[in-house]
Motif scaffolding. Structure first.
Motif, mmCIF file in Angstrom:
data_model
loop_
_atom_site.group_PDB
_atom_site.id
_atom_site.type_symbol
_atom_site.label_atom_id
_atom_site.label_comp_id
_atom_site.label_asym_id
_atom_site.label_seq_id
_atom_site.Cartn_x
_atom_site.Cartn_y
_atom_site.Cartn_z
ATOM 1 N N ILE A 155 0.507 -1.098 0.130
ATOM 2 C CA ILE A 155 -0.025 -0.117 0.041
ATOM 3 C C ILE A 155 0.880 1.131 -0.045
ATOM 4 C CG2 ILE A 155 -1.774 1.229 1.115
ATOM 5 C CD1 ILE A 155 -2.612 -1.543 2.491
ATOM 6 N N ASN A 156 0.759 2.096 -0.962
ATOM 7 C CA ASN A 156 1.670 3.228 -1.105
ATOM 8 C C ASN A 156 1.134 4.363 -0.079
ATOM 9 O OD1 ASN A 156 -0.411 4.804 -2.515
ATOM 10 N ND2 ASN A 156 0.479 4.328 -4.352
ATOM 11 N N ASP A 157 2.020 5.367 -0.523
ATOM 12 C CA ASP A 157 1.908 6.568 0.464
ATOM 13 C C ASP A 157 0.520 7.452 0.257
ATOM 14 O OD1 ASP A 157 3.084 7.565 3.071
ATOM 15 O OD2 ASP A 157 3.919 9.419 1.868
ATOM 16 N N PRO A 171 -6.747 1.425 -9.367
ATOM 17 C CA PRO A 171 -7.590 2.737 -9.030
ATOM 18 C C PRO A 171 -8.478 2.170 -8.099
ATOM 19 C CG PRO A 171 -7.181 2.476 -11.481
ATOM 20 C CD PRO A 171 -6.803 1.200 -10.845
ATOM 21 N N THR A 172 -8.814 2.845 -6.913
ATOM 22 C CA THR A 172 -9.721 2.505 -5.795
ATOM 23 C C THR A 172 -11.231 2.153 -6.315
ATOM 24 O OG1 THR A 172 -8.491 3.532 -4.149
ATOM 25 C CG2 THR A 172 -10.608 3.060 -3.668
ATOM 26 N N LEU A 202 -13.926 -3.903 -1.254
ATOM 27 C CA LEU A 202 -13.256 -3.675 0.164
ATOM 28 C C LEU A 202 -13.892 -4.058 1.261
ATOM 29 C CD1 LEU A 202 -11.574 -0.419 -1.070
ATOM 30 C CD2 LEU A 202 -10.253 -2.773 -0.848
ATOM 31 N N VAL A 203 -13.281 -4.540 2.333
ATOM 32 C CA VAL A 203 -13.925 -4.606 3.636
ATOM 33 C C VAL A 203 -14.252 -3.478 4.202
ATOM 34 C CG1 VAL A 203 -13.343 -5.392 5.982
ATOM 35 C CG2 VAL A 203 -12.702 -6.680 4.113
ATOM 36 N N ILE A 206 -7.224 1.377 1.954
ATOM 37 C CA ILE A 206 -7.107 1.773 0.526
ATOM 38 C C ILE A 206 -8.437 2.800 0.278
ATOM 39 C CG2 ILE A 206 -7.526 0.949 -1.856
ATOM 40 C CD1 ILE A 206 -5.289 -0.310 0.047
ATOM 41 N N LYS A 207 -7.870 3.919 -0.053
ATOM 42 C CA LYS A 207 -8.948 5.228 -0.311
ATOM 43 C C LYS A 207 -8.892 5.783 -1.713
ATOM 44 C CE LYS A 207 -7.981 6.082 4.584
ATOM 45 N NZ LYS A 207 -7.189 6.821 5.482
#
Length: 284
Positions: free
Chosen positions: A241-243, A269-270, A277-278, A283-284
Protein backbone atom coordinates in the motif's frame (compact mmCIF):
# COMPACT_ATOMS: atom_id res chain seq x y z
CA UNK A 1 29.08 -18.59 11.55
CA UNK A 2 29.93 -15.77 13.95
CA UNK A 3 28.91 -16.70 17.53
CA UNK A 4 27.32 -13.30 18.14
CA UNK A 5 25.15 -13.68 15.07
CA UNK A 6 24.13 -17.14 16.22
CA UNK A 7 23.22 -15.72 19.65
CA UNK A 8 21.07 -13.02 18.10
CA UNK A 9 19.36 -15.58 15.91
CA UNK A 10 18.60 -17.75 18.96
CA UNK A 11 17.06 -14.77 20.74
CA UNK A 12 14.67 -14.28 17.83
CA UNK A 13 13.80 -17.98 17.74
CA UNK A 14 13.13 -18.11 21.49
CA UNK A 15 10.59 -15.29 21.29
CA UNK A 16 7.03 -16.72 21.36
CA UNK A 17 5.71 -16.52 17.81
CA UNK A 18 2.13 -17.13 16.63
CA UNK A 19 1.45 -20.27 14.63
CA UNK A 20 0.21 -18.13 11.76
CA UNK A 21 1.98 -15.08 10.37
CA UNK A 22 -1.27 -14.10 8.68
CA UNK A 23 -2.87 -11.94 11.38
CA UNK A 24 -6.62 -11.37 11.12
CA UNK A 25 -6.89 -7.81 9.86
CA UNK A 26 -10.62 -7.81 9.13
CA UNK A 27 -11.37 -7.87 12.87
CA UNK A 28 -9.02 -4.98 13.47
CA UNK A 29 -10.83 -2.94 10.86
CA UNK A 30 -14.06 -3.28 12.79
CA UNK A 31 -12.76 -3.03 16.33
CA UNK A 32 -9.81 -0.84 17.33
CA UNK A 33 -8.16 -1.12 20.71
CA UNK A 34 -6.22 1.42 22.71
CA UNK A 35 -2.59 0.57 23.19
CA UNK A 36 -0.10 1.85 25.75
CA UNK A 37 3.30 3.20 24.78
CA UNK A 38 6.63 1.43 25.14
CA UNK A 39 10.21 2.57 25.17
CA UNK A 40 12.63 2.28 22.29
CA UNK A 41 15.00 -0.62 22.29
CA UNK A 42 18.27 -0.79 20.41
CA UNK A 43 19.90 -3.71 18.60
CA UNK A 44 23.44 -4.92 19.14
CA UNK A 45 25.90 -4.93 16.28
CA UNK A 46 27.76 -7.97 14.97
CA UNK A 47 31.53 -8.18 14.39
CA UNK A 48 33.55 -9.03 11.28
CA UNK A 49 35.67 -12.09 10.51
CA UNK A 50 38.01 -13.33 7.71
CA UNK A 51 36.94 -12.40 4.16
CA UNK A 52 33.30 -12.46 5.20
CA UNK A 53 32.29 -9.09 6.55
CA UNK A 54 29.31 -9.28 8.88
CA UNK A 55 28.22 -5.91 10.18
CA UNK A 56 25.36 -4.88 12.39
CA UNK A 57 23.80 -1.87 14.02
CA UNK A 58 26.02 0.22 16.25
CA UNK A 59 23.70 2.65 17.99
CA UNK A 60 25.18 5.79 19.51
CA UNK A 61 24.61 5.67 23.32
CA UNK A 62 23.86 9.41 23.33
CA UNK A 63 21.32 9.03 20.54
CA UNK A 64 19.76 5.97 22.20
CA UNK A 65 19.45 7.74 25.55
CA UNK A 66 17.79 10.73 23.92
CA UNK A 67 15.29 8.55 22.11
CA UNK A 68 14.50 6.58 25.25
CA UNK A 69 12.76 9.64 26.63
CA UNK A 70 10.40 9.88 23.66
CA UNK A 71 7.03 8.04 23.88
CA UNK A 72 6.68 5.37 21.21
CA UNK A 73 4.07 6.05 18.56
CA UNK A 74 3.37 4.41 15.21
CA UNK A 75 5.59 6.83 13.29
CA UNK A 76 8.62 5.72 15.36
CA UNK A 77 8.45 2.13 14.11
CA UNK A 78 11.58 1.97 11.97
CA UNK A 79 13.52 -0.32 9.67
CA UNK A 80 17.27 -0.66 10.19
CA UNK A 81 20.05 -2.77 8.70
CA UNK A 82 20.39 -5.58 11.24
CA UNK A 83 23.14 -7.61 9.57
CA UNK A 84 25.17 -7.55 6.37
CA UNK A 85 26.82 -10.57 4.73
CA UNK A 86 29.50 -9.40 2.30
CA UNK A 87 31.89 -11.62 0.35
CA UNK A 88 34.38 -10.65 -2.33
CA UNK A 89 36.59 -13.39 -3.72
CA UNK A 90 37.77 -12.95 -7.30
CA UNK A 91 34.78 -13.10 -9.63
CA UNK A 92 32.40 -14.20 -6.87
CA UNK A 93 30.74 -11.37 -4.97
CA UNK A 94 27.73 -11.00 -2.74
CA UNK A 95 26.31 -8.25 -0.57
CA UNK A 96 23.27 -9.23 1.50
CA UNK A 97 21.71 -6.62 3.78
CA UNK A 98 19.21 -7.99 6.29
CA UNK A 99 16.61 -5.53 7.61
CA UNK A 100 15.07 -5.45 11.07
CA UNK A 101 11.89 -3.70 12.18
CA UNK A 102 12.24 -2.04 15.58
CA UNK A 103 10.04 -0.38 18.19
CA UNK A 104 6.85 -2.28 17.47
CA UNK A 105 4.51 -2.76 20.41
CA UNK A 106 3.50 -6.17 19.07
CA UNK A 107 6.75 -7.99 19.86
CA UNK A 108 5.45 -11.30 18.50
CA UNK A 109 4.88 -9.75 15.09
CA UNK A 110 8.19 -7.91 15.23
CA UNK A 111 10.07 -11.10 16.12
CA UNK A 112 8.23 -13.12 13.46
CA UNK A 113 9.11 -10.68 10.69
CA UNK A 114 12.70 -10.16 11.81
CA UNK A 115 13.29 -13.89 12.15
CA UNK A 116 11.92 -14.37 8.63
CA UNK A 117 14.24 -11.67 7.25
CA UNK A 118 17.25 -13.17 9.01
CA UNK A 119 16.46 -16.66 7.70
CA UNK A 120 16.05 -15.28 4.16
CA UNK A 121 19.45 -13.60 4.41
CA UNK A 122 21.15 -16.67 5.86
CA UNK A 123 19.73 -18.89 3.11
CA UNK A 124 20.93 -16.52 0.39
CA UNK A 125 24.39 -16.44 1.98
CA UNK A 126 24.62 -20.22 2.46
CA UNK A 127 23.40 -20.88 -1.09
CA UNK A 128 25.96 -18.40 -2.43
CA UNK A 129 28.82 -19.99 -0.51
CA UNK A 130 27.84 -23.47 -1.68
CA UNK A 131 27.61 -22.33 -5.30
CA UNK A 132 30.98 -20.54 -5.00
CA UNK A 133 32.61 -23.77 -3.83
CA UNK A 134 31.08 -25.65 -6.76
CA UNK A 135 32.44 -23.04 -9.18
CA UNK A 136 35.91 -23.43 -7.70
CA UNK A 137 35.78 -27.18 -8.26
CA UNK A 138 34.71 -26.72 -11.88
CA UNK A 139 37.42 -24.21 -12.70
CA UNK A 140 35.85 -20.93 -11.63
CA UNK A 141 33.35 -18.51 -13.10
CA UNK A 142 31.30 -15.41 -12.33
CA UNK A 143 28.86 -15.38 -9.46
CA UNK A 144 27.01 -12.39 -8.10
CA UNK A 145 24.13 -11.95 -5.66
CA UNK A 146 22.92 -8.68 -4.19
CA UNK A 147 20.10 -8.38 -1.69
CA UNK A 148 18.72 -5.49 0.29
CA UNK A 149 15.55 -3.74 1.26
CA UNK A 150 13.47 -0.74 0.24
CA UNK A 151 10.96 1.04 2.48
CA UNK A 152 8.16 1.96 0.07
CA UNK A 153 5.77 3.49 2.59
CA UNK A 154 6.41 4.85 6.06
CA UNK A 155 3.69 7.09 7.45
CA UNK A 156 1.67 7.24 10.67
CA UNK A 157 -0.34 4.15 9.75
CA UNK A 158 1.46 2.06 7.12
CA UNK A 159 4.92 0.55 6.89
CA UNK A 160 5.61 -1.22 3.59
CA UNK A 161 9.02 -2.86 3.37
CA UNK A 162 10.33 -4.69 0.31
CA UNK A 163 13.23 -7.12 0.14
CA UNK A 164 14.91 -7.62 -3.22
CA UNK A 165 17.33 -10.16 -4.63
CA UNK A 166 19.37 -9.50 -7.77
CA UNK A 167 21.17 -12.48 -9.27
CA UNK A 168 23.71 -11.40 -11.88
CA UNK A 169 24.82 -14.80 -13.16
CA UNK A 170 23.97 -15.36 -16.84
CA UNK A 171 20.72 -13.53 -17.55
CA UNK A 172 20.12 -11.43 -14.44
CA UNK A 173 16.96 -11.89 -12.42
CA UNK A 174 15.32 -9.64 -9.85
CA UNK A 175 12.69 -10.61 -7.30
CA UNK A 176 10.83 -8.56 -4.69
CA UNK A 177 8.91 -9.56 -1.57
CA UNK A 178 6.85 -7.09 0.45
CA UNK A 179 5.36 -6.91 3.91
CA UNK A 180 2.75 -4.24 4.68
CA UNK A 181 2.22 -3.48 8.37
CA UNK A 182 -0.54 -1.49 10.07
CA UNK A 183 1.55 0.39 12.63
CA UNK A 184 -1.46 1.70 14.57
CA UNK A 185 -3.12 -1.68 15.11
CA UNK A 186 0.19 -3.61 15.01
CA UNK A 187 -1.01 -6.05 12.35
CA UNK A 188 0.41 -7.61 9.21
CA UNK A 189 -1.89 -6.79 6.29
CA UNK A 190 -2.44 -9.59 3.76
CA UNK A 191 -4.03 -9.16 0.36
CA UNK A 192 -7.11 -11.37 1.07
CA UNK A 193 -7.72 -9.54 4.36
CA UNK A 194 -8.49 -6.34 2.46
CA UNK A 195 -11.47 -7.83 0.60
CA UNK A 196 -14.89 -9.32 1.33
CA UNK A 197 -14.38 -12.32 -0.96
CA UNK A 198 -12.19 -13.70 -3.76
CA UNK A 199 -13.87 -11.64 -6.48
CA UNK A 200 -11.05 -9.11 -6.14
CA UNK A 201 -8.76 -11.48 -8.05
CA UNK A 202 -10.66 -11.17 -11.33
CA UNK A 203 -11.38 -7.44 -10.78
CA UNK A 204 -7.72 -6.60 -10.25
CA UNK A 205 -6.57 -8.91 -13.07
CA UNK A 206 -8.89 -7.23 -15.57
CA UNK A 207 -7.79 -3.78 -14.47
CA UNK A 208 -4.13 -4.72 -14.86
CA UNK A 209 -4.76 -6.02 -18.38
CA UNK A 210 -6.50 -2.75 -19.25
CA UNK A 211 -3.50 -0.82 -17.95
CA UNK A 212 -1.17 -3.03 -19.99
CA UNK A 213 -3.09 -2.42 -23.20
CA UNK A 214 -3.20 1.32 -22.59
CA UNK A 215 0.53 1.53 -21.81
CA UNK A 216 1.49 -0.47 -24.90
CA UNK A 217 -0.75 1.77 -27.02
CA UNK A 218 0.94 4.90 -25.68
CA UNK A 219 4.50 3.53 -25.68
CA UNK A 220 5.56 1.01 -28.36
CA UNK A 221 8.70 0.13 -26.38
CA UNK A 222 6.58 -1.40 -23.62
CA UNK A 223 5.56 -5.03 -23.91
CA UNK A 224 3.38 -7.20 -21.68
CA UNK A 225 2.05 -10.75 -21.71
CA UNK A 226 -1.61 -10.12 -20.94
CA UNK A 227 -2.48 -13.81 -21.03
CA UNK A 228 -0.09 -14.49 -18.13
CA UNK A 229 -1.83 -12.12 -15.70
CA UNK A 230 -4.65 -14.51 -14.77
CA UNK A 231 -2.20 -17.41 -14.51
CA UNK A 232 0.18 -15.45 -12.27
CA UNK A 233 -2.12 -13.34 -10.12
CA UNK A 234 -3.59 -15.04 -7.04
CA UNK A 235 -4.25 -14.39 -3.36
CA UNK A 236 -0.52 -14.63 -2.61
CA UNK A 237 0.41 -11.95 -5.15
CA UNK A 238 3.12 -9.50 -4.10
CA UNK A 239 1.64 -6.14 -3.15
CA UNK A 240 2.00 -3.10 -0.94
CA UNK A 241 0.00 0.00 0.00
CA UNK A 242 1.63 3.24 -1.11
CA UNK A 243 1.77 6.62 0.57
CA UNK A 244 -1.36 7.73 -1.27
CA UNK A 245 -3.35 4.84 0.26
CA UNK A 246 -3.50 3.01 -3.08
CA UNK A 247 -3.07 -0.71 -3.67
CA UNK A 248 0.05 -1.52 -5.70
CA UNK A 249 0.41 -4.95 -7.34
CA UNK A 250 3.97 -6.10 -8.08
CA UNK A 251 5.19 -8.62 -10.66
CA UNK A 252 8.77 -9.87 -10.62
CA UNK A 253 11.02 -9.84 -13.65
CA UNK A 254 9.83 -12.23 -16.41
CA UNK A 255 6.45 -12.92 -14.75
CA UNK A 256 4.20 -10.91 -17.11
CA UNK A 257 6.68 -9.19 -19.43
CA UNK A 258 10.06 -9.64 -21.16
CA UNK A 259 13.14 -9.26 -18.98
CA UNK A 260 13.99 -5.77 -20.17
CA UNK A 261 10.81 -4.51 -18.48
CA UNK A 262 12.26 -5.47 -15.08
CA UNK A 263 10.09 -5.54 -11.94
CA UNK A 264 6.66 -4.14 -12.78
CA UNK A 265 4.17 -2.30 -10.57
CA UNK A 266 0.53 -1.45 -11.22
CA UNK A 267 -1.37 1.05 -9.07
CA UNK A 268 -4.97 -0.16 -8.85
CA UNK A 269 -7.60 2.62 -8.99
CA UNK A 270 -9.71 2.43 -5.85
CA UNK A 271 -12.96 2.81 -7.80
CA UNK A 272 -12.16 -0.48 -9.56
CA UNK A 273 -12.20 -2.44 -6.28
CA UNK A 274 -14.15 -0.31 -3.77
CA UNK A 275 -17.26 -2.52 -3.90
CA UNK A 276 -15.34 -5.54 -2.59
CA UNK A 277 -13.14 -3.78 0.00
CA UNK A 278 -13.80 -4.67 3.64
CA UNK A 279 -13.45 -0.97 4.44
CA UNK A 280 -11.57 2.16 3.39
CA UNK A 281 -9.28 1.98 6.41
CA UNK A 282 -6.22 1.35 4.22
CA UNK A 283 -7.28 1.76 0.58
CA UNK A 284 -8.84 5.12 -0.26
Amino acid sequence: MDKKLETLRDEYKNTPIPDELDFVVKKALKQKKKRHVNRIRSLVGVGAAAIILITGINTSPTFANALSEVPLVGSLVKVLTFTEFKVGEGTAKTDIKVPAITNMENKKLEATLNNKYLEEGEKLYNDFMAEMEELKKSGGGHLGVESGYDVKTDNDQILAIGRYVVNTVGSSSTTFKYDTVDKKNQLLITLPSLFKDDSYISLISENIKEQMRQQMKEDTEKSYWEEDVLETFDKNQTFYINDQSKLVIVFNKYEVAPGYMGVIEFIIPTNAIEDVLVSNEYIK
